[in-house]
Design an enzyme around this catalytic site. Structure first.
Site, PDB file in Angstrom:
ATOM      1  N   ASP A 211     -25.137  88.107 -14.652  1.00  0.00           N
ATOM      2  CA  ASP A 211     -26.579  88.095 -14.433  1.00  0.00           C
ATOM      3  C   ASP A 211     -27.075  86.653 -14.453  1.00  0.00           C
ATOM      4  OD1 ASP A 211     -29.317  88.394 -14.387  1.00  0.00           O
ATOM      5  OD2 ASP A 211     -29.464  89.475 -16.273  1.00  0.00           O
TER       6      ASP A 211
ATOM      7  N   LYS B 231     -31.553  89.015  -9.194  1.00  0.00           N
ATOM      8  CA  LYS B 231     -32.999  89.037  -9.423  1.00  0.00           C
ATOM      9  C   LYS B 231     -33.605  88.017  -8.464  1.00  0.00           C
ATOM     10  CE  LYS B 231     -32.483  90.480 -14.206  1.00  0.00           C
ATOM     11  NZ  LYS B 231     -32.574  90.139 -15.637  1.00  0.00           N
TER      12      LYS B 231
ATOM     13  N   ASP C 277     -27.924  95.477 -21.055  1.00  0.00           N
ATOM     14  CA  ASP C 277     -28.291  94.085 -20.780  1.00  0.00           C
ATOM     15  C   ASP C 277     -28.407  93.341 -22.100  1.00  0.00           C
ATOM     16  OD1 ASP C 277     -29.168  91.709 -19.800  1.00  0.00           O
ATOM     17  OD2 ASP C 277     -31.071  92.447 -19.002  1.00  0.00           O
TER      18      ASP C 277
ATOM     19  N   GLU D 212     -24.451  93.485 -19.024  1.00  0.00           N
ATOM     20  CA  GLU D 212     -24.782  92.204 -18.398  1.00  0.00           C
ATOM     21  C   GLU D 212     -24.596  91.082 -19.426  1.00  0.00           C
ATOM     22  OE1 GLU D 212     -28.687  92.404 -16.625  1.00  0.00           O
ATOM     23  OE2 GLU D 212     -28.370  94.481 -15.992  1.00  0.00           O
TER      24      GLU D 212
ATOM     25  N   LYS E 200     -31.715  97.762 -23.118  1.00  0.00           N
ATOM     26  CA  LYS E 200     -31.742  96.374 -23.559  1.00  0.00           C
ATOM     27  C   LYS E 200     -31.083  96.308 -24.927  1.00  0.00           C
ATOM     28  CE  LYS E 200     -33.847  93.362 -21.866  1.00  0.00           C
ATOM     29  NZ  LYS E 200     -33.488  92.304 -20.867  1.00  0.00           N
TER      30      LYS E 200
END
Length: 352
Positions: A240, A262, A188, A217, A160
Site C-alpha cells: 500500500d 489510492k 490494513d 496491507e 483497520k
C-alpha cells in the site's frame, strides 16, 4: 485592423473563410465538508474534508464538452498541502486554458484530479461504475457482521488493525471469521506493527482461518519485515504505502497477493492504469481504494474501478465518514448533498 475575438480570418482566392477558434474555460471551486466525530488520521483529528473541484469546458460556442475532477490531498498521507495543490492546479489550468500543453504537476492529488477532468472532457472515463464496497470495520465488529448478512455474492470486509493492541486485533479478526464462515477479510495495518506485535496478532488467529485473510496491507514497518511475516505465518500481504514510493515496481514475491492503489496519493489515471496492468500480468490482484474523497470523488473512483479492475471489489467504504455529500451522490445514500450553487468560485479563466 478590427480585432477578432471568436474567429480568425484566412484569405483564399479573394474570399474570406471564418476559422473557428476553440474556446476553453477552467474553474476551481473549493469545498469544506464536516467530518463525523472521531475520525483520526495518524496523529491528527480530521474535522473537515477539504479540497477543490476542477471544471474544464471546451468549445463553449458550440455547446461543447465538459469534465470534472476532485483535488483533495489527504492530511497526514499526502505530501502536498491544500495551498500547494491550489497553486499547482492554477498554474496547470492557466496553461491549458491558453491552449498550450501544460507540464504535468508533481503533486499526485492534483495530477489525479486533473486527469479525471480531462478523461471526462474527452469521453474516456466510462459511466458504468462498481458501487459494491467492502464494509469497513474500525472498532466493534458486530455492526459489520450484521451488514455482511445482507451482502450478496462473495462476502468481503476490511478491518483497520494497528489502532489497538495487536492481540485485540487478532481476537476481533478471529471472531469475525468464525461468525461468518464464507467471509474473506482485508486488513490494513499501515506499517504500524513491529515484528513482535505482528507475530502476537497472528497467534490469535486460528491457523484454519488464515487462508480467508485475503491480505494484510503492510503489517510491519519495513518491506523486509512484512515479507518475513508473510512467509512465516502463511498470511498474505499487500503493498500500500510502498506503491507511492519512487522505487516501487510490481514484483512477484512470496506471500504478496495484491497492491492497493489510492489514486489521490498515486497520481494520474494513466499511472494507475500502468500499475494495474503490470500487477495483473504477474497474476496478482490490484485494488482501487479511497483516500476519504467526497462522494463526488468516490463516484469517479467507482467508475475507474469498474473500468480497470472489474474483477476486484474496490475499497470505497468511506462515504459515512463525511457528513455531507458533494454534487454527485452515492446511490441510495440518504446523507444530505451540497449542490454546486452552494460553492464559491476561487479561480476561473476563459480563453480562446
Amino acid at each position: 485592423m478590427r480585432s477578432m475575438k471568436s474567429a480568425s480570418l484566412i484569405s483564399v482566392n479573394s474570399s474570406v473563410i471564418r476559422k473557428p477558434i476553440m474556446m476553453r474555460k477552467a474553474t476551481l471551486y473549493p469545498f469544506s465538508l464536516p467530518m463525523e466525530a472521531g475520525v483520526v488520521l495518524r496523529y491528527q483529528r480530521l474535522k473537515t474534508r477539504d479540497g477543490f473541484l476542477v471544471h474544464l469546458q471546451e468549445n463553449l460556442q458550440e455547446n461543447g464538452r465538459e469534465g470534472w475532477g476532485e483535488i483533495s490531498p489527504l492530511p497526514e498521507f499526502s505530501h502536498e498541502t491544500l495551498e500547494q495543490a491550489q497553486d499547482s492546479a492554477v498554474a496547470w489550468l492557466q496553461q491549458w486554458c491558453s491552449g498550450t500543453q501544460p507540464e504535468e504537476s508533481d503533486l499526485p492529488s492534483v495530477v489525479f484530479g486533473l486527469s479525471c477532468a480531462l478523461a471526462e472532457l474527452h469521453g474516456e472515463l466510462p459511466e458504468t461504475a462498481n458501487y459494491r464496497k467492502a464494509p469497513l470495520c474500525t472498532g466493534d465488529p458486530d455492526e459489520v457482521i450484521l451488514r455482511l448478512g445482507n451482502m450478496a455474492g462473495q462476502k468481503m470486509a476490511k478491518v483497520k488493525v494497528g489502532l489497538y493492541e495487536a492481540v485485540r486485533d487478532g481476537m476481533v479478526v478471529n471472531v469475525m471469521l468464525e461468525a461468518v464462515p464464507d467471509l474473506r477479510l482485508r486488513l490494513d495495518a499501515n506499517r504500524s506493527w513491529t515484528r513482535a506485535k505482528a507475530e502476537g496478532f497472528a497467534k490469535y488467529v486460528n491457523p484454519d482461518y488464515r487462508h480467508r485473510i485475503a491480505f494484510i496491507e503492510e503489517p510491519c514497518k519495513t518491506r523486509a519485515e512484512s515479507l518475513a511475516f508473510a512467509r512465516e505465518t502463511g498470511i498474505a500481504i499487500a503493498w500500500d504505502e510502498s506503491v507511492r514510493e519512487a522505487d516501487f515496481t510490481p514484483q512477484a514475491q512470496e506471500g504478496v497477493s495484491a497492491i492497493i492503489i489510492k489514486p489521490t496519493l498515486v497520481g494520474s489515471i494513466e499511472r494507475c492504469r500502468r500499475l494495474i496492468t503490470e500487477t495483473h500480468q504477474l497474476g496478482m490482484e490490484a485494488v482501487i481504494s479511497a483516500s476519504i474523497e467526497s462522494s463526488f470523488g468516490l463516484t469517479q473512483l467507482a467508475r475507474l474501478a469498474q473500468w480497470l479492475t472489474p474483477d476486484s471489489l474496490p475499497g470505497l467504504d468511506t462515504l459515512d465518514l463525511i457528513q455531507s455529500q458533494l454534487i454527485r451522490c452515492w446511490p441510495n445514500s440518504d446523507i444530505p448533498c451540497v449542490t454546486l450553487d452552494k460553492l464559491a468560485m476561487v479561480w476561473s479563466c476563459e480563453c480562446q
